[in-house]
Scaffold this active site. Structure first.
Site, short mmCIF file in Angstrom:
data_model
loop_
_atom_site.label_atom_id
_atom_site.label_comp_id
_atom_site.label_asym_id
_atom_site.label_seq_id
_atom_site.Cartn_x
_atom_site.Cartn_y
_atom_site.Cartn_z
N LEU A 284 32.10 16.48 25.82
CA LEU A 284 31.77 16.31 27.24
C LEU A 284 32.99 15.86 28.03
O LEU A 284 33.84 15.13 27.53
CB LEU A 284 30.69 15.23 27.39
N GLU B 81 22.72 12.14 17.51
CA GLU B 81 23.79 11.23 17.11
C GLU B 81 23.33 10.38 15.94
O GLU B 81 22.32 9.68 16.03
CB GLU B 81 24.12 10.35 18.33
N VAL C 172 0.85 -1.20 0.00
CA VAL C 172 0.00 0.00 0.00
C VAL C 172 0.88 1.24 0.00
O VAL C 172 0.64 2.21 -0.74
CB VAL C 172 -0.94 0.00 1.24
N LYS D 35 24.84 7.05 26.06
CA LYS D 35 25.77 7.75 25.18
C LYS D 35 25.93 6.88 23.93
O LYS D 35 26.53 5.81 23.97
CB LYS D 35 27.10 7.96 25.88
N CYS E 72 45.75 -18.90 -5.87
CA CYS E 72 46.06 -19.34 -4.51
C CYS E 72 44.83 -20.09 -3.96
O CYS E 72 43.72 -19.56 -3.99
CB CYS E 72 46.37 -18.13 -3.63
S1 IVH Z 1 25.00 15.76 24.74
C1 IVH Z 1 27.00 19.77 25.33
N1 IVH Z 1 23.85 13.38 24.69
O1 IVH Z 1 29.00 12.23 22.83
C2 IVH Z 1 26.29 18.48 25.18
N2 IVH Z 1 25.92 13.68 23.57
O2 IVH Z 1 31.75 13.79 23.91
C3 IVH Z 1 26.94 17.59 24.23
N3 IVH Z 1 26.73 11.68 22.42
O3 IVH Z 1 29.82 14.94 20.80
C4 IVH Z 1 26.28 16.41 23.77
N4 IVH Z 1 25.06 10.37 22.98
O4 IVH Z 1 28.39 13.13 19.79
C5 IVH Z 1 24.91 14.13 24.31
N5 IVH Z 1 22.74 11.34 24.69
C6 IVH Z 1 23.78 12.09 24.32
C7 IVH Z 1 24.82 11.58 23.53
C8 IVH Z 1 25.89 12.40 23.18
C9 IVH Z 1 26.20 10.45 22.31
C10 IVH Z 1 28.04 12.09 21.84
C11 IVH Z 1 28.01 13.40 21.12
C12 IVH Z 1 29.07 14.27 21.76
C13 IVH Z 1 29.89 13.26 22.49
C14 IVH Z 1 30.42 13.87 23.78
#
Ligand code: IVH
Length: 694
Positions: free
Chosen positions: A100, A194, A52, A133, A455
């Site tokens: 971070l 992300e 569909v 993360k 080979c």
């Molecule tokens: S917050 C200022 N939340 O981790 C806030 N980051 O070193 C910055 N990442 O560059 C990001 N999961 O690519 C945030 N739930 C999440 C995340 C996340 C992955 C990555 C992101 C950032 C890196 C931090």
């Protein structure tokens, strides 16, 4: 009346349809398709059957083709742009993308808490949001008046690359924000999150690359990064990237939507706007809850279909976030609580060398078994020669092993202080351990390879690739048969396939006359496959089916390609120096030159036929044939190939759906069946006549 006509005329030059009904229908289709795609990709709860969806999609596409003015940039038909980009432009982020600070255990987390509390002594324990993360690549997406206008990579945090075309292919990123009840969208919103590759997609990509002989991606994050930087959005669309949104930046007091004041409600808002938001977030009132969330996911994260490398904790209140602000590198209000990579020491007993299907030589460490991340590990990859030199391995060394990207264990370092006296340094062999031909390591490349197409270690892979559907398409010649033929020395080269006779095959185990004939027929048919397929089938590293087609177009014969200068090959659009070098190296090897000579003698298409098969008239399109008995001049396989080339199908037994039965001498039950069904019967002469009618 005159004015109405004029209006219609001007609407038509703008590509709009002459009446409103069609416009309304297009809008309705867009919205139905968007909703279905959201249910499928984001909610993982499909609400329309594929058929569909496809029907609605085609209806919209037809309308848009007919009236190009109907096309809007958020139309589901507009996810993949037409032209590959030449290059990406650098874009400065309006607000930098900070990274971070890391903490590796709850103690470090409490240190961080104590630090920000010193700046805000009145706050005490406060609500924080714990999120997973995701181990991918950060993206910043800009929406103007609700429409996605830009997608930029993180880059160095200050400026990234504009990869909007690629971002548009990600199904979980809405092309238009979903805003309810006709409310006005904010003039500008930036969404961050992300982009990542799900693990199963990552595995598929690497398997495909292995088959093509392209270097494997080390882990899903690298694969996602490589994909995001692809110039051709069509390839990006195939790779099925996904995206979790975690930040929304929205100036207050603009549009009808209220700007969120906490991270928790910001995530809710992102979900309402129809982004995919990770469901495993937790609102924590105190540090102890953060700690239990962190502990809980240390094991559970291994069951997720994507990689995570920790937990991100953000103070919930935006007002508090603003007060705390940023250091020159990090926000003070957030921290990444990372999981330690799982590493253990063990003893290196031996190094073995594996020769992969594409000739890649991989040194493998044979270890004293140890427990690592829940499994017993006794082997680990040493990747390649460069890595070996870096590690300076000696047999008997104590090495540290880690699960890389949670997938294959690898040796990360050597504890050289523990090295036994007199231990011998290890060096990669200069000849292939299987066929003893010299191995090749192109300058600037990490992988060492055996490039001898005969080979035995790579013969099996080469034969399977040669027989595969996109190459010479030899039906019936599958993995098991290939292996048994190699084991019994029935074939030692691709070219041997074309010398096989019924007498060669019949004595083999589990090989009846019928199967043997079928295989020989399929092998014979492959001689008619065009030059581009043959070139692809040769399995030259980096020459996948697209590159093979490009090369075959530019060099209409094997002789021309073999004689071409590397620099000339490298200049072809879409080819480049790496592929050119690989082609050159392949043709330089005497074993490969012999292979080509034998294939030529066997009658394979090593040059482009002036008239391509698919451009020939197809007088038998859609017609179904059955062949029976011995034909006076044509072999069964030849007759079949000619019918297929003219667009017809050949099946084994007559049925009511059969259009023609071609009858030769000693025809048996099939002819009787044809009589019974009253099917049209042809002699060979009549078939040839039919083939030449156009
Ligand atoms: S917050 C200022 N939340 O981790 C806030 N980051 O070193 C910055 N990442 O560059 C990001 N999961 O690519 C945030 N739930 C999440 C995340 C996340 C992955 C990555 C992101 C950032 C890196 C931090």
């Amino acid at each position: 009346m005159v004015q109405e006509q004029a209006e219609r005329a001007s609407a038509q030059t703008a590509g709009l349809p002459p009446d409103l009904e069609i416009e309304t229908r297009a809008a309705e289709l867009r919205s139905q398709l968007q909703k279905a795609s959201y249910a499928y990709y984001v909610l993982d709860a499909p609400e329309l059957p594929d058929s569909v969806y496809d029907r609605l999609y085609r209806e919209l596409q037809t309308l848009e083709d007919q009236y190009p003015g109907l096309q809007t940039s958020d139309s589901p038909t507009q996810r993949v742009g037409a032209e590959p980009a030449e290059q990406f432009t650098s874009v400065r982020h309006n607000i930098p993308l900070y990274s971070l600070e890391n903490a590796f255990d709850t103690e470090e987390y409490l240190d961080w808490q104590a630090r920000w509390q010193r700046l805000e002594p009145d706050v005490g324990e406060t609500t924080a949001v714990a999120e997973l993360k995701i181990d991918g690549n950060a993206l910043a997406l800009t929406y103007e008046n609700g429409m996605l206008i830009r997608g930029v990579t993180r880059g160095d945090g200050i400026a990234g690359e504009d990869i909007t075309q690629n971002v548009r292919t990600i199904r979980t990123i809405p092309l238009r924000l979903h805003i309810e009840n006709g409310q006005a969208p904010p003039p500008v919103v930036e969404v961050r999150g992300e982009a990542f590759l799900p693990l199963d997609v990552f595995d598929d990509i690497n398997q495909k690359r292995q088959a093509e002989g392209t270097a494997l991606f080390a882990n899903p994050r690298n694969a996602a990064a490589g994909t995001l930087r692809q110039l051709d959005a069509k390839i990006v669309a195939e790779r099925q990237l996904d995206f979790f949104a975690y930040t929304v930046l929205m100036p207050e007091g603009t549009g009808d939507l209220d700007a969120p004041t906490t991270q928790w409600t910001a995530l809710d808002l992102l979900q309402t706007l129809r982004f995919r938001v990770n469901p495993h977030r937790k609102l924590c009132q105190r540090a102890a809850e953060v700690a239990s969330y962190y502990d809980e996911w240390e094991e559970k994260r291994h069951d997720l279909p994507y990689l995570t490398d920790g937990v991100v904790v953000k103070l919930d209140s935006f007002e508090l976030q603003d007060r705390l602000g940023f250091t020159n590198k990090f926000p003070r209000w957030a921290i990444a609580l990372k999981y330690p990579a799982e590493e253990v020491p063990t003893t290196l007993n031996k190094i073995t060398v594996q020769v992969g299907r594409t000739g890649a030589i991989t040194p493998v460490a044979e270890l004293s078994p140890v427990q690592l991340a829940g499994t017993t590990v006794s082997r680990a990859t040493l990747h390649n020669a460069d890595r070996l030199i870096e590690l300076d391995l000696h047999l008997g060394d104590t090495v540290v092993v880690r699960k890389a990207g949670e997938i294959i264990p690898e040796v990360v370092r050597v504890l050289s202080d523990l090295r036994p006296k007199g231990a011998k340094a290890y060096q990669l062999p200069t000849n292939c351990p299987v066929c003893d031909q010299p191995v090749v390591k192109p300058e600037g490349e990490a992988v060492t390879r055996c490039v001898n197409q005969s080979c035995p270690a790579i013969l099996s892979g080469s034969l399977r690739h040669w027989a595969s559907r996109d190459a010479l398409d030899i039906s019936g010649l599958g993995e098991r048969l290939v292996q048994s033929w190699i084991d019994q020395s029935v074939v030692t080269s691709i070219a041997d396939l074309y010398d096989l006779t019924l007498e060669d095959l019949l004595p083999l185990e589990r090989m009846g006359k019928q199967l043997a004939n079928k295989l020989l027929q399929a092998i014979a048919l492959s001689k008619q496959k065009p030059w581009a397929k043959v070139l692809y089938g040769l399995g030259i590293r980096l020459v996948g089916s697209t590159n093979a087609q490009i090369l075959a177009n530019r060099f209409p014969s094997v002789a021309m390609l073999a004689a071409a200068d590397e620099s000339v090959i490298a200049q072809i659009y879409g080819i480049g120096p790496e592929i050119a070098q690989s082609v050159r190296q392949w043709f330089q090897l005497p074993a490969n030159q012999q292979l080509i000579a034998r294939l030529e003698a066997a009658g394979l298409q090593l040059e482009a036929t002036p008239q391509k098969i698919d451009q020939r008239p197809q007088p038998l399109m859609g017609k179904s044939f059955v062949l029976t008995g011995t034909l006076p001049t044509l072999k069964r396989a030849e007759a079949k190939a000619q019918i297929q080339a003219a667009g017809g199908r050949v099946s084994g037994a007559p049925s009511a759906k059969t259009d023609y039965v071609v009858v030769g001498e000693n025809a048996g039950s099939k002819q009787a069946k044809a009589d019974e069904l009253g099917l049209k019967q042809l002699t060979e002469a009549e078939l040839i006549e039919l083939l030449s009618s156009s």
